[in-house]
Enzyme design. Structure first.
Site, PDB file in Angstrom:
ATOM      1  N   ASP A 189       5.527  -8.995   8.190  1.00  0.00           N
ATOM      2  CA  ASP A 189       4.447  -8.460   7.385  1.00  0.00           C
ATOM      3  C   ASP A 189       4.813  -7.007   7.033  1.00  0.00           C
ATOM      4  OD1 ASP A 189       2.108  -8.059   6.013  1.00  0.00           O
ATOM      5  OD2 ASP A 189       0.830  -8.946   7.535  1.00  0.00           O
TER       6      ASP A 189
HETATM    7  C1  BGC Z   1      -0.799  -8.078   4.638  1.00  0.00           C
HETATM    8  C2  BGC Z   1      -0.147  -9.342   4.137  1.00  0.00           C
HETATM    9  C3  BGC Z   1       0.403  -9.145   2.744  1.00  0.00           C
HETATM   10  C4  BGC Z   1       1.350  -7.978   2.752  1.00  0.00           C
HETATM   11  C5  BGC Z   1       2.021  -7.721   1.430  1.00  0.00           C
HETATM   12  C6  BGC Z   1       0.056  -6.847   4.426  1.00  0.00           C
HETATM   13  O1  BGC Z   1      -0.658  -5.688   4.673  1.00  0.00           O
HETATM   14  O2  BGC Z   1      -1.126  -8.213   5.996  1.00  0.00           O
HETATM   15  O3  BGC Z   1      -1.058 -10.398   4.193  1.00  0.00           O
HETATM   16  O4  BGC Z   1       1.021 -10.315   2.304  1.00  0.00           O
HETATM   17  O5  BGC Z   1       0.628  -6.807   3.132  1.00  0.00           O
HETATM   18  O6  BGC Z   1       1.194  -7.192   0.488  1.00  0.00           O
END
Ligand code: BGC
Length: 759
Positions: free
Chosen positions: A284
């Protein structure tokens, strides 16, 4: 031609030549050949997944990301929107890097691209797998028409704690329903398996258990027994893998002391060895650099740990690019570890056809004609109507007639920026209607509508700012003046439609709440509206279960409309004016108070369960100040019509463990005045297991349409497979003995009967 240009041209020629040379034959030889030409730095570059804002800006070009690409340090880019910018970046990767390896473009396409569908929690309340698959299919078609090949969706985290803002992004609290939805979403995104250029790679997230973060707070820890993981949380992830998901995103949380991003047991033993996943794992956002906050080492060692755990791409940390070479020199990783991850990134690009044609998803024509089309919008409108949950409808106040004087009151009644809900990166709110506009279109001359904002979202302007309310559209105004205007319109009207609840970003990432009641200013407004004595319909917006005791007691009609996407306004009109009967059913329990959380219907029994008819007894498992009941149970939702459930019939009382099956049947009759859909739910309880078993578990559901006066017998098949669970040794088994079967319109109001599983 100067020397530099000559050099560039020869590089371009060389890379185009290599691209032709490298045309894959769909086997590993292509990747072997390619990797044999790659330097260590180029391999590590492939593991780097970077976010970026627009490349073309008013002041010229944002060259930072372009320089990263030129240096061969970028494998993927996310959340860059539009064919023009994506082509600029792809051109550099293909024409200006030594091997011309194309970039993988990703985005958080969570519930639609520009045609925005209801938030995932709302979609789950439709229990309509075909419609959910369609929503993902349309999202994939639109995103791929605009250059995107990879979406960070579906989020399949089971959540039992409504304080967590990200409950909005998932399918609720039930693993059986969650698994069905996970499969539908994967199928929708990946279509025939990424063969066509309107199919995009899905990414199952957040692996794993992110929905169980302690105290319902983002990025927090998870401490959980294996029994609970396997029986209550893992199923949707596993179902998504079985459905062929091309990628997985590891989660921010730690699991029993080891962060998911560095958790080899999770990312390799469970995911790859037990479940057979052979796709790509990304972290993530910034998760590797954040591993240092988990206190498990410095950036070099956490980078090594993440890689060795089974991470392939580093999203947003730049840690792999900065650290892996050193980690290799220091003997913390091997070149083979890097090769494994690099190969998986290249394989993903290969599956998506990017080596054959790096511009496969880049077509101005498609971008022009396939996004936010009339037919996509019609689908979004239709499914939105299926997600609304009618919570109360005293004296059949709804549906309304298109006549008289309608007061539309509340901060959500005339906004276009709040309708899409959380995580709608590609949304273009200026294209969407407000509820007021849709309603005016819908009733035409037949009724008079007047609108007042009525209140700010909350009195505290700073709190409102934290929810990113668009100040241009929804400035924070004088509270007294707002109320005055609202009451004037309310007193003039025949009926009040109150559009109140959470602003879009009061749920979603980084929007965890400890108080789940309607924000103060709106609650005061609602009380004042009810006090006028006019009938009030509450259209309640939320991205989570909220606490609505006062509303349930005092407001005659309540419909939870969540955040229904770009077509919210029209979909709401379809339902409140009776063209469509509401049919959504809750997929998360609504508590009476935050103090009951975590709260979920499929809990295990206690040694001293509460007696159903007594709400408090000393020395039993209950609270002294409130019953154990939810305000609205899992599976609950009303309709404009009434459905009658006949007694249930079972084809036999016994079922043999060796491949036998039982048929449960029940007749549902539409006894009311409206054609409508009903969602029939089947639950099972394992009465005596080798480990403690839940009081009920969803094991089947059907959504049917019945015309008024129509009856239909529906059947559910019960097989031993359906009765399986993970025992204490984590074997997936079913155990002979007695079971209770329950069928009904929700988890509370069920018909019950028993059967026996024999050896
Ligand atoms: C989130 C994810 C997301 C990623 C990319 C993160 O902060 O937890 O769900 O896909 O950002 O934007």
């Amino acid at each position: 031609m100067n020397r530099k240009t000559l050099w560039n041209v020869s590089l371009i020629l060389l890379s185009s030549f290599m691209l032709v040379q490298c045309t894959p034959k769909g086997n590993d030889k292509f990747i072997d050949d390619l990797m044999s030409q790659m330097t260590l730095q180029e391999k590590i570059g492939q593991l780097n997944l970077l976010p970026t804002g627009p490349i073309t800006t008013a002041s010229g070009q944002n060259t930072d990301i372009l320089d990263d690409i030129r240096r061969g340090e970028v494998g993927g880019i996310f959340n860059l929107k539009g064919v023009r910018d994506i082509r600029i970046a792809q051109d550099i990767a293909v024409k200006e890097t030594r091997l011309g390896i194309p970039i993988l473009f990703a985005m958080d396409v969570i519930h639609g691209y520009e045609t925005i569908f209801p938030i995932p929690l709302a979609l789950s309340c439709s229990w309509d797998m075909a419609a959910i698959e369609k929503s993902a299919r349309i999202a994939a078609c639109e995103a791929s028409a605009d250059g995107i090949a990879w979406t960070f969706s579906p989020m399949v985290d089971i959540c039992k704690d409504a304080r967590w803002g990200r409950v909005a992004e998932g399918a609720g609290e039930d693993p059986f329903l969650g698994a069905a939805i996970a499969k539908a979403m994967i199928k929708g995104y990946q279509g025939e398996g990424l063969k066509n250029n309107n199919e995009i790679m899905a990414c199952v997230k957040h692996f794993a258990l992110y929905g169980a973060s302690e105290s319902g707070r983002d990025y927090n820890m998870v401490d959980m027994s294996p029994n609970r993981m396997y029986n209550e949380y893992f199923l949707p992830y596993q179902a998504a893998i079985e459905a062929g998901a091309g990628s997985v995103m590891s989660s921010f949380n730690d699991i029993n002391g080891i962060p998911a991003t560095a958790n080899k047991w999770l990312l390799t033993d469970v995911l790859r060895k037990q479940w057979g996943f052979n796709g790509l794992v990304t972290t993530d956002h910034s998760a590797i650099v954040e591993l240092t906050n988990h206190s498990i080492g410095n950036l070099e060692s956490v980078s090594a740990r993440a890689l060795q755990a089974g991470t392939d791409m580093d999203m947003g940390s730049r840690a792999f690019v900065a650290q892996l070479e050193k980690a290799l020199k220091d003997g913390k990783i091997t070149e083979n570890d890097i090769d494994i991850a690099c190969r998986r990134v290249l394989e993903a690009k290969q599956k998506l056809g990017l080596f054959e044609d790096p511009y496969r998803f880049l077509s101005d024509e498609r971008a022009e004609s396939e996004i936010y089309t009339e037919s996509n919008r019609a689908e979004a409108r239709k499914i939105a109507t299926e997600t609304f949950v009618l919570l109360k409808n005293e004296n059949q106040l709804l549906p309304l007639q298109r006549k008289g004087k309608i007061a539309l009151i509340g901060p959500l009644g005339n906004t276009r920026t709040q309708m899409q809900g959380t995580w709608a990166v590609a949304a273009v709110p200026s294209k969407y209607s407000t509820i007021l506009e849709a309603m005016q279109r819908n009733v035409g001359e037949r009724a008079t509508i007047r609108y007042a904002k009525g209140s700010n979202f909350m009195y505290d302007e700073k709190f409102e700012e934290r929810t990113w309310v668009n100040k241009g559209e929804l400035p924070h105004l004088d509270d007294e003046q707002l109320l005055k205007e609202a009451l004037e319109i309310a007193n003039w009207s025949d009926i009040i439609i109150a559009t109140l609840g959470e602003p879009a970003e009061l749920s979603g990432e980084s929007s965890c709440r400890t108080n789940l009641e309607m924000p103060d200013a709106q609650h005061d407004l609602l009380q004042a509206l009810v006090k006028t004595g006019k009938p009030v319909v509450l259209l309640h917006f939320s991205g989570r279960p909220t606490v609505m005791n006062w509303e349930q007691k005092n407001v005659p009609a309540i419909m939870n409309v969540w955040f229904a996407g770009s077509e919210t306004g029209d979909a709401i009109c379809d339902v409140i004016f009776g063209d469509v009967s509401p049919s959504g059913k809750l997929t998360t329990t609504f508590p009476q108070t935050v103090g009951q959380l975590p709260m979920y219907y499929n809990h295990r029994n206690t040694s001293r369960p509460q007696d159903k008819d007594k709400w408090f007894e000393k020395f039993r498992s209950n609270y002294i100040d409130v019953t154990n009941d939810p305000l609205y149970p899992f599976g609950y939702g009303l309709s404009y019509t009434t459905f009658d459930y006949s007694p249930m019939k079972l084809s036999a009382n016994e079922l043999n463990i060796k491949n036998d099956s039982l048929i449960a049947s029940i007749t549902i009759s539409n006894k009311g005045e409206y054609d409508a859909d009903e969602i029939i739910q089947m639950y099972i309880r394992d009465i005596a297991g080798s480990i403690t078993r839940p009081v009920q578990e969803l094991k089947g559901f059907q959504r049917i349409h019945l015309k008024k006066g129509e009856s239909r017998e529906i059947t559910f098949t019960i097989t031993p497979e359906l009765l399986k669970f993970y025992n204490n040794d984590l074997d997936f088994v079913c155990e002979p003995g007695e079971f209770e079967l329950m069928i009904g319109p929700n988890s509370r109001d069920v018909e019950r009967c028993k059967f026996i599983l024999t050896e």
